[in-house]
Design an enzyme around this catalytic site. Sequence first.
Site, PDB file in Angstrom:
ATOM      1  N   ARG A 176      14.469 -12.467  33.925  1.00 13.55           N
ATOM      2  CA  ARG A 176      13.594 -12.378  35.109  1.00 13.55           C
ATOM      3  C   ARG A 176      12.339 -13.138  34.751  1.00 13.55           C
ATOM      4  O   ARG A 176      11.613 -12.751  33.820  1.00 13.55           O
ATOM      5  CB  ARG A 176      13.284 -10.923  35.469  1.00 13.55           C
ATOM      6  CG  ARG A 176      12.206 -10.831  36.534  1.00 13.55           C
ATOM      7  CD  ARG A 176      12.036  -9.462  37.114  1.00 13.55           C
ATOM      8  NE  ARG A 176      13.079  -9.168  38.080  1.00 13.55           N
ATOM      9  CZ  ARG A 176      13.012  -8.224  39.010  1.00 13.55           C
ATOM     10  NH1 ARG A 176      11.939  -7.460  39.104  1.00 13.55           N
ATOM     11  NH2 ARG A 176      13.999  -8.026  39.849  1.00 13.55           N
ATOM     12  N   HIS A 219      16.670 -14.723  44.305  1.00  5.60           N
ATOM     13  CA  HIS A 219      17.030 -13.399  43.771  1.00  5.60           C
ATOM     14  C   HIS A 219      18.511 -13.138  44.129  1.00  5.60           C
ATOM     15  O   HIS A 219      18.821 -12.285  44.965  1.00  5.60           O
ATOM     16  CB  HIS A 219      16.108 -12.340  44.372  1.00  5.60           C
ATOM     17  CG  HIS A 219      16.112 -11.033  43.640  1.00  5.60           C
ATOM     18  ND1 HIS A 219      16.853 -10.806  42.489  1.00  5.60           N
ATOM     19  CD2 HIS A 219      15.473  -9.849  43.906  1.00  5.60           C
ATOM     20  CE1 HIS A 219      16.653  -9.559  42.086  1.00  5.60           C
ATOM     21  NE2 HIS A 219      15.827  -8.968  42.930  1.00  5.60           N
ATOM     22  N   GLN A 247      20.265  -9.547  43.991  1.00  2.35           N
ATOM     23  CA  GLN A 247      19.868  -8.688  45.100  1.00  2.35           C
ATOM     24  C   GLN A 247      20.706  -8.962  46.341  1.00  2.35           C
ATOM     25  O   GLN A 247      21.232  -8.041  46.980  1.00  2.35           O
ATOM     26  CB  GLN A 247      18.383  -8.930  45.427  1.00  2.35           C
ATOM     27  CG  GLN A 247      17.900  -8.145  46.615  1.00  2.35           C
ATOM     28  CD  GLN A 247      17.892  -6.645  46.346  1.00  2.35           C
ATOM     29  OE1 GLN A 247      17.340  -6.201  45.367  1.00  2.35           O
ATOM     30  NE2 GLN A 247      18.517  -5.859  47.215  1.00  2.35           N
ATOM     31  N   ASP A 305      10.855  -8.063  53.341  1.00  6.46           N
ATOM     32  CA  ASP A 305      10.468  -7.903  51.939  1.00  6.46           C
ATOM     33  C   ASP A 305       8.942  -7.815  51.896  1.00  6.46           C
ATOM     34  O   ASP A 305       8.252  -8.064  52.899  1.00  6.46           O
ATOM     35  CB  ASP A 305      10.990  -9.104  51.120  1.00  6.46           C
ATOM     36  CG  ASP A 305      10.795  -8.943  49.617  1.00  6.46           C
ATOM     37  OD1 ASP A 305      10.492  -7.820  49.152  1.00  6.46           O
ATOM     38  OD2 ASP A 305      10.934  -9.951  48.887  1.00  6.46           O
ATOM     39  N   CYS A 322      14.815  -5.050  49.871  1.00  6.77           N
ATOM     40  CA  CYS A 322      15.244  -5.026  48.467  1.00  6.77           C
ATOM     41  C   CYS A 322      14.468  -4.006  47.645  1.00  6.77           C
ATOM     42  O   CYS A 322      14.920  -3.604  46.576  1.00  6.77           O
ATOM     43  CB  CYS A 322      15.118  -6.427  47.863  1.00  6.77           C
ATOM     44  SG  CYS A 322      13.423  -7.041  47.790  1.00  6.77           S
ATOM     45  N   ARG A 339      23.150  -2.263  43.949  1.00  9.71           N
ATOM     46  CA  ARG A 339      22.748  -3.130  42.837  1.00  9.71           C
ATOM     47  C   ARG A 339      23.580  -2.795  41.604  1.00  9.71           C
ATOM     48  O   ARG A 339      24.028  -3.674  40.875  1.00  9.71           O
ATOM     49  CB  ARG A 339      21.244  -2.949  42.501  1.00  9.71           C
ATOM     50  CG  ARG A 339      20.253  -3.402  43.567  1.00  9.71           C
ATOM     51  CD  ARG A 339      20.287  -4.908  43.797  1.00  9.71           C
ATOM     52  NE  ARG A 339      20.099  -5.685  42.589  1.00  9.71           N
ATOM     53  CZ  ARG A 339      18.920  -6.023  42.049  1.00  9.71           C
ATOM     54  NH1 ARG A 339      17.808  -5.660  42.647  1.00  9.71           N
ATOM     55  NH2 ARG A 339      18.860  -6.751  40.946  1.00  9.71           N
TER      56      ARG A 339
HETATM   57  N1   CP Z   1      14.836  -5.244  44.196  1.00  9.94           N
HETATM   58  C1   CP Z   1      14.509  -5.439  42.906  1.00  9.94           C
HETATM   59  O1   CP Z   1      14.863  -6.439  42.280  1.00  9.94           O
HETATM   60  O2   CP Z   1      13.788  -4.422  42.370  1.00  9.94           O
HETATM   61  P1   CP Z   1      13.078  -4.429  40.939  1.00  9.94           P
HETATM   62  O3   CP Z   1      11.945  -5.386  40.998  1.00  9.94           O
HETATM   63  O4   CP Z   1      12.642  -3.010  40.758  1.00  9.94           O
HETATM   64  O5   CP Z   1      14.089  -4.848  39.891  1.00  9.94           O
HETATM   65  N1  NVA Z   2       9.939 -10.971  46.632  1.00  7.88           N
HETATM   66  C1  NVA Z   2       9.744  -9.888  45.682  1.00  7.88           C
HETATM   67  C2  NVA Z   2      11.034  -9.266  45.342  1.00  7.88           C
HETATM   68  C3  NVA Z   2      10.943  -8.083  44.401  1.00  7.88           C
HETATM   69  C4  NVA Z   2      12.274  -7.519  44.035  1.00  7.88           C
HETATM   70  C5  NVA Z   2       9.056 -10.428  44.442  1.00  7.88           C
HETATM   71  O1  NVA Z   2       9.417 -11.512  43.959  1.00  7.88           O
HETATM   72  O2  NVA Z   2       8.151  -9.769  43.946  1.00  7.88           O
END
Ligand code: CP
Ligand code: NVA
Length: 309
Positions: free
Chosen positions: A106, A133, A136, A224, A268, A296
């Site tokens: 990540r 992502h 997700q 989101d 998400c 997930r």
């Molecule tokens: N939706 C999602 O990816 O959540 P986290 O940031 O908690 O992993």
């Molecule tokens: N768009 C958000 C998604 C979190 C799971 C971010 O990147 O923070």
Amino acid sequence: MTATPRHFLDLDVLDADALRRILDLGAAYKAKRPPGGMEKPLAGKTLAMIFEKPSTRTRVSFEVGIRQLGGEAVILTHHDTQLGRGESIADTARVLSRYCDAIMLRTNKVANLTEMVRHATVPVINGLTDRSHPCQVMADVMTIEERKGEIAGKVVAWTGDGNNVAASWIHAAKRFAFELRLACPEQLRPSSDVLAWAKREGARIQLLTDPEAAIAGADAVVTDTWVSMDQENGNRESREKRHNLLAPFRVTERLMDRAKPDAIFMHCLPAHRGEEVTEGVIDGPRSAVWDEAENRLHVQKGILAWCMA
Ligand code: CP
Ligand code: NVA
């Protein structure tokens, strides 16, 4: 010669058959019908997970998922590894490939993921970047199909920031043959390269500025956060500007009423009640967010088995 690892990087670089196979694997694990009767296909395997930014769902679902498949996870955060002191992604990739059987990353910059892939000799999984992502949206597709049947031909409406999650929805629209309508402020449209890809590929995408028009008759309504993790450094003025731009895109009960009567609401998570969605919607009867979060776990197992087994 070593075979090329099976990376899970983005929905635009994987074909529809591979994505369907991953969903089928995830569904089989969810139904406790392990494919081929193999309960522990990843026994003895280790997943390294590197987090440059926070996570609850991605971290826990991958960690629990690999354990349920018989393997183990090692969690690394950027600041308490040598990456935080400047060791290169390339060297980290080379070393982790000698210890582990797959790497999940990540990262704040998609270039870091690309660099990891270039130097890793094991599968690399995209656990979110500033650009996409994909894990997700695979869980989201699974959720829609559970609630509403095959996603092909359905209408999904996105309202809000044209962010990383929206980009994966655009990729998914092509791969899973559904119609995607995105309502975003002009200033916060999805990135031009993702839109150009969708155009080239003939994806059924409509880009709008009116959330009511996007949501009319939709099967699923998705939004989101207004401030993604890579956008948190803005000053008060820029945060207010963003807030004002996005306020008309909030998912309210009234907006949900424009969708099909059996439409579901998706997010998400983490969510900000009163910003991108009202409490009445996210905690109401049309919300599918807890199934979505649960999925997930099941999809992660599909991804892990597809990459590693
Ligand atoms: N939706 C999602 O990816 O959540 P986290 O940031 O908690 O992993
Ligand atoms: N768009 C958000 C998604 C979190 C799971 C971010 O990147 O923070």
